[in-house]
Enzyme design. Sequence first.
Site, mmCIF file in Angstrom:
data_model
loop_
_atom_site.group_PDB
_atom_site.id
_atom_site.type_symbol
_atom_site.label_atom_id
_atom_site.label_comp_id
_atom_site.label_asym_id
_atom_site.label_seq_id
_atom_site.Cartn_x
_atom_site.Cartn_y
_atom_site.Cartn_z
ATOM 1 N N LYS A 35 0.865 -1.078 0.124
ATOM 2 C CA LYS A 35 -0.373 -0.201 -0.007
ATOM 3 C C LYS A 35 1.194 1.044 -0.148
ATOM 4 O O LYS A 35 1.855 1.093 0.220
ATOM 5 C CB LYS A 35 -0.961 0.373 1.313
ATOM 6 C CG LYS A 35 -0.375 -0.581 2.285
ATOM 7 C CD LYS A 35 -0.929 -0.091 3.836
ATOM 8 C CE LYS A 35 -0.246 0.182 4.927
ATOM 9 N NZ LYS A 35 -1.202 0.646 5.955
ATOM 10 N N TYR A 251 16.887 30.010 6.473
ATOM 11 C CA TYR A 251 15.475 30.886 7.149
ATOM 12 C C TYR A 251 15.455 30.899 8.389
ATOM 13 O O TYR A 251 16.284 29.874 9.281
ATOM 14 C CB TYR A 251 14.595 30.124 6.909
ATOM 15 C CG TYR A 251 13.302 29.812 5.068
ATOM 16 C CD1 TYR A 251 13.467 31.792 4.837
ATOM 17 C CD2 TYR A 251 13.694 28.813 4.267
ATOM 18 C CE1 TYR A 251 13.006 31.656 3.206
ATOM 19 C CE2 TYR A 251 13.074 29.047 3.018
ATOM 20 C CZ TYR A 251 12.381 30.488 3.236
ATOM 21 O OH TYR A 251 12.029 30.755 1.733
HETATM 22 C C1 LIG Z 1 -3.180 -4.599 8.315
HETATM 23 C C2 LIG Z 1 -1.069 -4.381 7.729
HETATM 24 N N1 LIG Z 1 -1.325 -5.210 7.386
HETATM 25 C C3 LIG Z 1 0.292 -5.048 7.776
HETATM 26 C C4 LIG Z 1 0.429 -4.548 7.701
HETATM 27 C C5 LIG Z 1 2.710 -4.377 7.015
HETATM 28 O O1 LIG Z 1 3.181 -2.810 8.182
HETATM 29 P P1 LIG Z 1 4.810 -3.146 8.794
HETATM 30 O O2 LIG Z 1 4.615 -2.131 7.702
HETATM 31 O O3 LIG Z 1 4.908 -2.823 9.861
HETATM 32 O O4 LIG Z 1 5.125 -4.862 8.369
HETATM 33 C C6 LIG Z 1 0.372 -2.807 7.197
HETATM 34 C C7 LIG Z 1 0.822 -1.643 7.788
HETATM 35 O O5 LIG Z 1 0.350 -0.697 8.341
HETATM 36 C C8 LIG Z 1 -1.518 -2.867 8.462
HETATM 37 O O6 LIG Z 1 -2.028 -1.964 8.451
#
Ligand SMILES: Cc1ncc(COP(=O)(O)O)c(C=O)c1O
Length: 356
Positions: A35, A251
């Site tokens: 994602k 800045y």
């Molecule tokens: C539902 C779910 N599973 C797995 C993951 C993967 O987590 P990580 O990047 O800590 O391995 C996430 C990430 O936020 C998540 O929201």
Amino acid sequence: MTRPARVIVDVAAIVENFKVVQKKAPHARIMAIVKADGYGHGVVRVAKALAGRTDSFGVASLEEAITLREAGINEPIVLLEGPFEASELREIIAYQLDSVIHSEHQLAWFAGVAEKLSVWIKVDSGMHRLGFAPPEIPKVVALLQAGSHSIRFMTHLASAHHPNDRSVGEQVATFHCAIDSYNSETSIANSSAVLSWPTVQAQWVRPGLMLYGVSPFEASVGSDHGLQPVMTVASQLISVREVASGSGVGYGRGYICPTPMRVGVVAFGYGDGYPRNATTGTPIVVAGVRTQVIGQASMDMLTVDLRPIPHAAVGDPVVLWGRELPVEEIARHAATIPYELLCRVRMRARYVEFRK
Ligand SMILES: Cc1ncc(COP(=O)(O)O)c(C=O)c1O
């Protein structure tokens, strides 16, 4: 000359990191979490590197899932937050996507669908973000099974990145208590659980951050876990100047030169995803030599201390994080987590692939 800010993605490192997941969770199937545009690495690029190896992909939106299908990804793709509107069910069916169901309103949408879909029921085992409370599970299962959807169970851990946190065991026990009477597959572990809570793995693991070579723990970096950083963020010096002792740089005159010194200007700023609160003292690598950021990053530029690199010149390479400089270190200086830095850098970066 085009602006030299670059994100270099080491594609082979993604595969090597995936092998670490396989080693840590040898009996589990793997849902690679891609994602947020593959945590800023490019969702298609990451998915193509893992296609044929991983058992499925996890994404946050229909758009990400469709992007993957249209790029030729055939593995199962799981919508980790499920549909946001009832109308998305059409695409879930058309693109053969799997979906998490975490709330009543989604349950009603799925219950009304004639097609047999593959769903992950999200159980709220204690994080209190998404999911059904354990007492609701029998009703949820009954409704979905009446529609002959195939079901699996998932929960998410709030604190697996804290070694020895008692809540991890409590969440796992709550989850099992809620779902053990069903003969369905389950998933609990994110990266931190894969790396440090082997008893928590279940049939599926869901690694995200570790695929990108980064440690989910505050006190370590990816290489401590056998991981290789995938993203290197690089740019160049675009100006080198002598600044007098007592003069302010940038800045708000955020840094006052303690001696006469050479100051470099790097073409990279918060508009590229550099954290604005990573100020004086944050490490940065210029011409292969580690030095420090001085003052405050502006939108397109930041300033660096060139005292350790007397030969530094315009055009010299700069690494903001990556193989030579762990992103975990930058995150600590910026009082944030590496996840945020990786995801944010994609805004206007130019990507270059390496070891494809
Ligand atoms: C539902 C779910 N599973 C797995 C993951 C993967 O987590 P990580 O990047 O800590 O391995 C996430 C990430 O936020 C998540 O929201």
